[in-house]
Design a protein around this motif. Sequence first.
Motif, mmCIF file in Angstrom:
data_model
loop_
_atom_site.group_PDB
_atom_site.id
_atom_site.type_symbol
_atom_site.label_atom_id
_atom_site.label_comp_id
_atom_site.label_asym_id
_atom_site.label_seq_id
_atom_site.Cartn_x
_atom_site.Cartn_y
_atom_site.Cartn_z
ATOM 1 N N LEU A 80 -31.717 -24.892 15.307
ATOM 2 C CA LEU A 80 -31.716 -25.108 16.758
ATOM 3 C C LEU A 80 -31.094 -23.921 17.483
ATOM 4 C CD1 LEU A 80 -30.682 -28.870 16.871
ATOM 5 C CD2 LEU A 80 -32.909 -27.931 17.512
ATOM 6 N N LEU A 88 -35.334 -23.161 24.714
ATOM 7 C CA LEU A 88 -34.826 -23.612 26.011
ATOM 8 C C LEU A 88 -35.849 -23.381 27.115
ATOM 9 C CD1 LEU A 88 -31.146 -22.283 25.817
ATOM 10 C CD2 LEU A 88 -32.015 -24.541 25.172
ATOM 11 N N CYS A 91 -38.506 -26.054 26.883
ATOM 12 C CA CYS A 91 -37.928 -27.324 27.309
ATOM 13 C C CYS A 91 -37.779 -27.374 28.829
ATOM 14 C CB CYS A 91 -36.582 -27.533 26.616
ATOM 15 S SG CYS A 91 -35.940 -29.206 26.735
ATOM 16 N N ARG A 106 -28.102 -28.579 24.103
ATOM 17 C CA ARG A 106 -28.302 -28.005 22.765
ATOM 18 C C ARG A 106 -26.975 -27.941 22.012
ATOM 19 N NH1 ARG A 106 -30.472 -21.953 22.091
ATOM 20 N NH2 ARG A 106 -28.505 -21.591 23.200
ATOM 21 N N THR A 109 -26.190 -31.310 20.748
ATOM 22 C CA THR A 109 -27.054 -31.669 19.627
ATOM 23 C C THR A 109 -26.583 -30.990 18.351
ATOM 24 O OG1 THR A 109 -28.888 -31.778 21.200
ATOM 25 C CG2 THR A 109 -29.450 -31.798 18.867
ATOM 26 N N LEU A 165 -33.378 -32.876 23.735
ATOM 27 C CA LEU A 165 -32.756 -32.274 22.567
ATOM 28 C C LEU A 165 -31.843 -33.257 21.847
ATOM 29 C CD1 LEU A 165 -31.846 -28.777 24.097
ATOM 30 C CD2 LEU A 165 -33.915 -29.439 22.879
ATOM 31 N N THR A 195 -41.808 -28.932 23.216
ATOM 32 C CA THR A 195 -40.419 -28.934 22.761
ATOM 33 C C THR A 195 -40.299 -29.710 21.457
ATOM 34 O OG1 THR A 195 -39.644 -28.839 25.056
ATOM 35 C CG2 THR A 195 -38.058 -29.560 23.394
#
Length: 528
Positions: A80, A88, A91, A106, A109, A165, A195
């Motif tokens: 990630l 990003l 997304c 993020r 996550t 995410l 995404t």
Amino acid sequence: MPTARIQGKQLIGAEGSATNAKTFVATNPGTGTPLDPPFHEANGEEVDRAMTLASESAEFFSNTSYETRAKLLEAIADGLMDAGQELLDRCHAETALPMNRLVGERARTVNQTRMFAEMIREGSWVEAKIDHGDADRTPAPKPDVRSMLISIGPVVVFGASNFPLAISVAGTDTTTAFAAGCPVVCKAHPAHPGTCEMIGNIIADAVKATGLPAGIFSLLQGQSHEVGHALVEHPATAAVAFTGSIAGGRALFDTANRRRNPIPVYAEMGSINPVFVLPGAIEERAEQIAQAFIGSLTMGVGQFCTNPGLILIPSGEQGDRLIQLIAANAAAAAPGTMLHAGIHDAFNKGVARIKETSGVQLLSQTEGPSDQACCTIAVTDVATLRRERSLMEEIFGPCSTIVRYENADEMVEVAQAIEGQLTATLHGSDSELSEHPSLIRSLETKVGRLIFNGFPTGIEVCHAMVHGGPYPATSDAHFTSIGPAAIKRFTRPLCFQDFPNDHLPPELQDANPRCIMRMVNGVYTRES
């Protein structure tokens, strides 16, 4: 990670698949521009192939070491981060969420995935219990009984729209299922399919790098309800995780219970997260409460499941002052673009319903473009709330209703009338808490998280967090969908009676080779 890896196909194990000619495209909610490429809708054959691969890999995966699973989670977290700005950017294009929000999401996550890896390595999550036998006990010998949590099998995960995410393809549902040793088939959210595919590729790469069977992860695309229901109905599916609307969660729940062998559906659905403001709090910090309330209500354009959709404020001059401050803060709130057209349309319909309700007055509504959601505050009283129960239904977005109450009895009445909620909040002084035990007891029966002098948006991912609550907040109030404890959804207890020590799992052997915390004869210990 190059955008060329977004191919609009299903990811079934390690292979791409696009056997259905039916396609759909994502749309930039900020501009209305279609985004390439087209995505193929999954069909029945692809659903069956994904679930069959998951079933075939389930036994192997459930018997992998905790170290292997921890390395899988760490590889996902690394992937990630390695995806960098390109993930990003995609997304942002699909959700219109601000870049700083996506950077923070993020980080959440990645951090929660690493936290789950640490939990797996430590090992006590299996909740091992040992009760030694006693052959000399009378009138009957006592058997040796030991139990622990084990994985349940393939899990179907539905990605959430509002956290692309943290609660989607690589979110808590997927990573805790992996931690438990369960294969995952993820249904991508149709509002951000690119995404989802990018993250699906990250997970597939992590699976390969860790040396695990490719079948432990698949990703299916689709706008239709048929794909989701086919996944729930598939005989290989052992459990379902869903975050979304009450209607969507209940439909999947009903499908699961019509199966020949019903399976659990862990659906996180609707909540209005009521806020109760006591007089002492207004006297001490009215301006702070008004500002924080509007900040919580409008955070992320109100697209949080913990959005405070109802706030109780006392009648009288103190309450009047707080309402004036709320109105001023609401008027200054900027409108915003919602995640997709469907959510925006539902929000507009909900606001229109509020405006048309007899006994409700519009306090404030900011002005903005027709394609953006505006902060809306309405005011009513307990008598109207009692009559118009639709006021206690969630409006997903920056809309909240102020309810004026006359006394403590009316607060308790509202607390008893609301359905199950994710959260409830109390604002007051310490001494006021002592004056309202009935209110607190009523709220304890209705919520998963009770907050004092704060607001519900912003969830701390930690071991003690409970993100759940009685129906319709969730379909099962026994579990949380956020934090390490979410792993329990994808496990079941297994008991061994009178097994030879060498044939027991390491977690239950006398020597305790994993050095985990266990309950032995009723006492928690790490001793062998």
